[in-house]
Scaffold this active site. Structure first.
Site, short mmCIF file in Angstrom:
data_model
loop_
_atom_site.label_atom_id
_atom_site.label_comp_id
_atom_site.label_asym_id
_atom_site.label_seq_id
_atom_site.Cartn_x
_atom_site.Cartn_y
_atom_site.Cartn_z
N GLU A 103 0.50 5.27 0.51
CA GLU A 103 -0.42 6.32 0.96
C GLU A 103 -0.01 7.69 0.42
OE1 GLU A 103 -0.69 5.72 5.23
OE2 GLU A 103 -1.96 3.97 4.89
N GLU A 118 -3.05 -4.73 -2.90
CA GLU A 118 -3.55 -5.69 -3.89
C GLU A 118 -3.60 -5.09 -5.28
OE1 GLU A 118 -4.81 -4.74 -1.01
OE2 GLU A 118 -6.37 -6.09 -0.29
N ASN A 178 0.84 -1.19 0.00
CA ASN A 178 0.00 0.00 0.00
C ASN A 178 0.88 1.25 0.00
OD1 ASN A 178 0.51 -0.99 2.66
ND2 ASN A 178 -1.23 0.09 3.52
N CYS A 237 -4.01 0.68 -2.66
CA CYS A 237 -3.91 -0.55 -1.85
C CYS A 237 -2.82 -1.48 -2.39
CB CYS A 237 -5.23 -1.32 -1.89
SG CYS A 237 -6.58 -0.52 -1.03
#
Ligand code: THU
Length: 137
Positions: free
Chosen positions: A50, A61, A48, A59
């Site tokens: 940010e 994934e 992830n 994210c």
């Protein structure tokens, strides 16, 4: 229903473990890593990432899926999500939708560093997903 075997699962966990500390999480301090296994055995990882504009966060994934697709891989067997939590972490709705685009049968392995795990098919996590069949009518 064929599920991912133990050896491959370990390989995915190791790949995710190698990158989890690359998660860029200054706001949540909640690192996650993903390891995505293609049909022909290649592994793409993701973390992830940010952003100060929180909504621009990506994210783990989807980082893995987008890395794979941008390298020309669109067929996947499994995606492992590794967390440092007590209980396994489940993919968010946007990640489920993005994974669904490339296969409803993909095994989603939710695993903690300590080895607790839950495995589900993506279609179990996102039943009735909107997809290309909805558009091709
Ligand atoms: N996060 C993921 O990476 N994957 C998910 O499926 C759920 C949430 C990240 C986004 C953010 O960096 C942190 O977890 C807290 O929401």
């Amino acid at each position: 229903m064929i599920m991912i075997d133990k050896k491959l699962k370990e390989k995915l966990k190791k790949a995710a473990q190698r990158v989890i500390d690359n998660a860029y999480v200054p706001y949540s301090n909640f690192p996650l890593a993903a390891a995505l296994l293609t049909k022909n055995g290649k592994i793409f990882t993701g973390v992830n990432i940010e952003n100060a504009a929180y909504g621009s966060t990506m994210c783990a994934e989807r980082t893995a899926v987008f890395k794979a697709v941008s390298e020309g891989y669109t067929e996947f067997q499994a995606l492992l999500i590794l967390s440092k939590t007590k209980k396994p972490v489940t993919p968010c709705g946007s990640c489920r939708q993005v994974i669904n685009e490339f296969g409803k049968e993909i095994d989603i392995i939710m695993m903690t560093i300590e080895g607790r795990e839950i495995i589900k098919k993506n279609k179990e996590l996102l039943p009735g997903a909107f997809d290309k069949d909805d558009m091709d009518q």
